[in-house]
Motif scaffolding. Structure first.
Motif, PDB file in Angstrom:
ATOM      1  N   ALA A   1       6.034  11.523   9.032  1.00 24.14           N
ATOM      2  CA  ALA A   1       4.722  12.134   8.825  1.00 24.14           C
ATOM      3  C   ALA A   1       4.019  11.517   7.614  1.00 24.14           C
ATOM      4  O   ALA A   1       2.805  11.249   7.651  1.00 24.14           O
ATOM      5  CB  ALA A   1       4.868  13.638   8.641  1.00 24.14           C
ATOM      6  N   GLU A   2       4.772  11.261   6.558  1.00 24.57           N
ATOM      7  CA  GLU A   2       4.187  10.627   5.373  1.00 24.57           C
ATOM      8  C   GLU A   2       3.712   9.215   5.709  1.00 24.57           C
ATOM      9  O   GLU A   2       2.625   8.794   5.302  1.00 24.57           O
ATOM     10  CB  GLU A   2       5.199  10.583   4.233  1.00 24.57           C
ATOM     11  CG  GLU A   2       4.632   9.991   2.964  1.00 24.57           C
ATOM     12  CD  GLU A   2       5.603  10.034   1.802  1.00 24.57           C
ATOM     13  OE1 GLU A   2       5.458   9.169   0.921  1.00 24.57           O
ATOM     14  OE2 GLU A   2       6.487  10.895   1.771  1.00 24.57           O
TER      15      GLU A   2
ATOM     16  N   ASN B   1      -8.413   3.822   7.377  1.00 27.01           N
ATOM     17  CA  ASN B   1      -9.747   4.300   6.979  1.00 27.01           C
ATOM     18  C   ASN B   1     -10.421   3.310   6.036  1.00 27.01           C
ATOM     19  O   ASN B   1     -11.604   3.007   6.194  1.00 27.01           O
ATOM     20  CB  ASN B   1      -9.662   5.673   6.318  1.00 27.01           C
ATOM     21  CG  ASN B   1      -9.394   6.778   7.308  1.00 27.01           C
ATOM     22  OD1 ASN B   1      -9.628   6.640   8.498  1.00 27.01           O
ATOM     23  ND2 ASN B   1      -8.875   7.893   6.810  1.00 27.01           N
ATOM     24  N   VAL B   2      -9.676   2.800   5.052  1.00 29.05           N
ATOM     25  CA  VAL B   2     -10.233   1.811   4.126  1.00 29.05           C
ATOM     26  C   VAL B   2     -10.617   0.534   4.889  1.00 29.05           C
ATOM     27  O   VAL B   2     -11.706  -0.004   4.714  1.00 29.05           O
ATOM     28  CB  VAL B   2      -9.230   1.478   2.992  1.00 29.05           C
ATOM     29  CG1 VAL B   2      -9.716   0.296   2.154  1.00 29.05           C
ATOM     30  CG2 VAL B   2      -8.990   2.701   2.110  1.00 29.05           C
TER      31      VAL B   2
ATOM     32  N   ARG C   1      -0.595   5.383   6.727  1.00 35.06           N
ATOM     33  CA  ARG C   1      -1.206   4.452   7.694  1.00 35.06           C
ATOM     34  C   ARG C   1      -2.662   4.830   7.953  1.00 35.06           C
ATOM     35  O   ARG C   1      -3.544   3.970   7.975  1.00 35.06           O
ATOM     36  CB  ARG C   1      -0.406   4.469   8.996  1.00 35.06           C
ATOM     37  CG  ARG C   1      -0.942   3.535  10.056  1.00 35.06           C
ATOM     38  CD  ARG C   1      -0.065   3.600  11.322  1.00 35.06           C
ATOM     39  NE  ARG C   1      -0.537   2.681  12.326  1.00 35.06           N
ATOM     40  CZ  ARG C   1      -1.507   2.942  13.199  1.00 35.06           C
ATOM     41  NH1 ARG C   1      -2.109   4.119  13.205  1.00 35.06           N
ATOM     42  NH2 ARG C   1      -1.881   2.038  14.084  1.00 35.06           N
ATOM     43  N   GLU C   2      -2.920   6.112   8.148  1.00 37.97           N
ATOM     44  CA  GLU C   2      -4.296   6.581   8.388  1.00 37.97           C
ATOM     45  C   GLU C   2      -5.194   6.269   7.196  1.00 37.97           C
ATOM     46  O   GLU C   2      -6.336   5.843   7.374  1.00 37.97           O
ATOM     47  CB  GLU C   2      -4.324   8.084   8.684  1.00 37.97           C
ATOM     48  CG  GLU C   2      -3.974   8.434  10.105  1.00 37.97           C
ATOM     49  CD  GLU C   2      -4.914   7.777  11.110  1.00 37.97           C
ATOM     50  OE1 GLU C   2      -6.154   7.879  10.962  1.00 37.97           O
ATOM     51  OE2 GLU C   2      -4.406   7.143  12.047  1.00 37.97           O
TER      52      GLU C   2
ATOM     53  N   PHE D   1       0.845  -1.201   0.000  1.00 39.32           N
ATOM     54  CA  PHE D   1       0.000   0.000   0.000  1.00 39.32           C
ATOM     55  C   PHE D   1       0.873   1.240   0.000  1.00 39.32           C
ATOM     56  O   PHE D   1       1.834   1.330   0.755  1.00 39.32           O
ATOM     57  CB  PHE D   1      -0.882  -0.016   1.261  1.00 39.32           C
ATOM     58  CG  PHE D   1      -1.893   1.086   1.311  1.00 39.32           C
ATOM     59  CD1 PHE D   1      -3.038   1.029   0.532  1.00 39.32           C
ATOM     60  CD2 PHE D   1      -1.704   2.182   2.134  1.00 39.32           C
ATOM     61  CE1 PHE D   1      -3.981   2.047   0.581  1.00 39.32           C
ATOM     62  CE2 PHE D   1      -2.643   3.198   2.186  1.00 39.32           C
ATOM     63  CZ  PHE D   1      -3.788   3.128   1.410  1.00 39.32           C
ATOM     64  N   ASP D   2       0.536   2.219  -0.871  1.00 40.62           N
ATOM     65  CA  ASP D   2       1.313   3.456  -0.902  1.00 40.62           C
ATOM     66  C   ASP D   2       0.464   4.709  -0.711  1.00 40.62           C
ATOM     67  O   ASP D   2       0.965   5.827  -0.812  1.00 40.62           O
ATOM     68  CB  ASP D   2       2.126   3.555  -2.198  1.00 40.62           C
ATOM     69  CG  ASP D   2       1.273   3.687  -3.451  1.00 40.62           C
ATOM     70  OD1 ASP D   2       0.030   3.825  -3.342  1.00 40.62           O
ATOM     71  OD2 ASP D   2       1.851   3.643  -4.555  1.00 40.62           O
ATOM     72  N   GLY D   3      -0.819   4.519  -0.445  1.00 48.17           N
ATOM     73  CA  GLY D   3      -1.685   5.665  -0.185  1.00 48.17           C
ATOM     74  C   GLY D   3      -2.296   6.281  -1.432  1.00 48.17           C
ATOM     75  O   GLY D   3      -3.118   7.189  -1.328  1.00 48.17           O
ATOM     76  N   SER D   4      -1.930   5.832  -2.609  1.00 48.79           N
ATOM     77  CA  SER D   4      -2.479   6.375  -3.853  1.00 48.79           C
ATOM     78  C   SER D   4      -3.910   5.886  -4.048  1.00 48.79           C
ATOM     79  O   SER D   4      -4.369   4.942  -3.391  1.00 48.79           O
ATOM     80  CB  SER D   4      -1.623   5.936  -5.043  1.00 48.79           C
ATOM     81  OG  SER D   4      -1.708   4.533  -5.206  1.00 48.79           O
TER      82      SER D   4
END
Length: 153
Positions: free
Chosen positions: A65-66, A76-77, A71-72, A9-12
């Motif tokens: 921070a990134e 959420n997903v 992680r957040e 997972f990379d947040g994209s």
């Protein structure tokens, strides 16, 4: 079938779509899910520019921070899908290692039997310049890899 699923997972946006699929598959199979994010220190790739980068502490704070933001987004997903998972941040330890290599090393270490990744769907020169971590996952993995493409790719 699959008992230990590892999700890169990379947040994209494409990664969030893939995580949704991973969560649903995890729930349907009664499997466990580990979500991994590979932290990339910019100094690894731009050593000549390291002097121009902010202090090491500032870079580490930025990377931290990134990681927390990613992680957040993952949590959420997972919360929306009602699935619990481990979230692990993996530092990229050398500039010759690809993100996919780090993910596969963790899959091996965790005895995962499936790796799931999203695909950004890059084509042409952008794919050549940026590479394809999803393609590298598929070509270098010793276990099954599921690549989830976003709609319209």
């Amino acid at each position: 079938m699959y008992q230990k699923i590892l999700m890169a997972f990379d947040g994209s946006a494409s990664s969030e779509i893939a995580l949704t699929h991973a969560a649903r598959l995890t729930r349907a199979l009664g499997a466990s899910l580990r979500v991994v994010y590979v932290e990339v220190d910019p100094a690894l790739y731009f050593p000549l520019m390291a002097a121009a980068l902010p202090s090491i502490a500032d870079v580490r704070d930025s990377v931290r921070a990134e990681t927390m933001a990613v992680r957040e987004a993952a949590l959420n997903v997972l919360s929306r899908e009602g699935v619990a998972a481990d979230f692990i941040a993996l530092p990229l330890i050398d500039s010759h290692m690809h993100v996919a290599d780090r993910v596969l090393a963790e899959a091996l270490r965790a005895h995962s039997d499936l790796v799931i990744s999203g695909s950004h769907g890059r084509r042409g020169l952008s794919r050549l310049a940026l590479g394809s971590e999803a393609s590298r996952l598929v070509s270098h993995a010793d276990i099954p890899v599921l690549v989830v493409k976003a709609p319209g790719q």
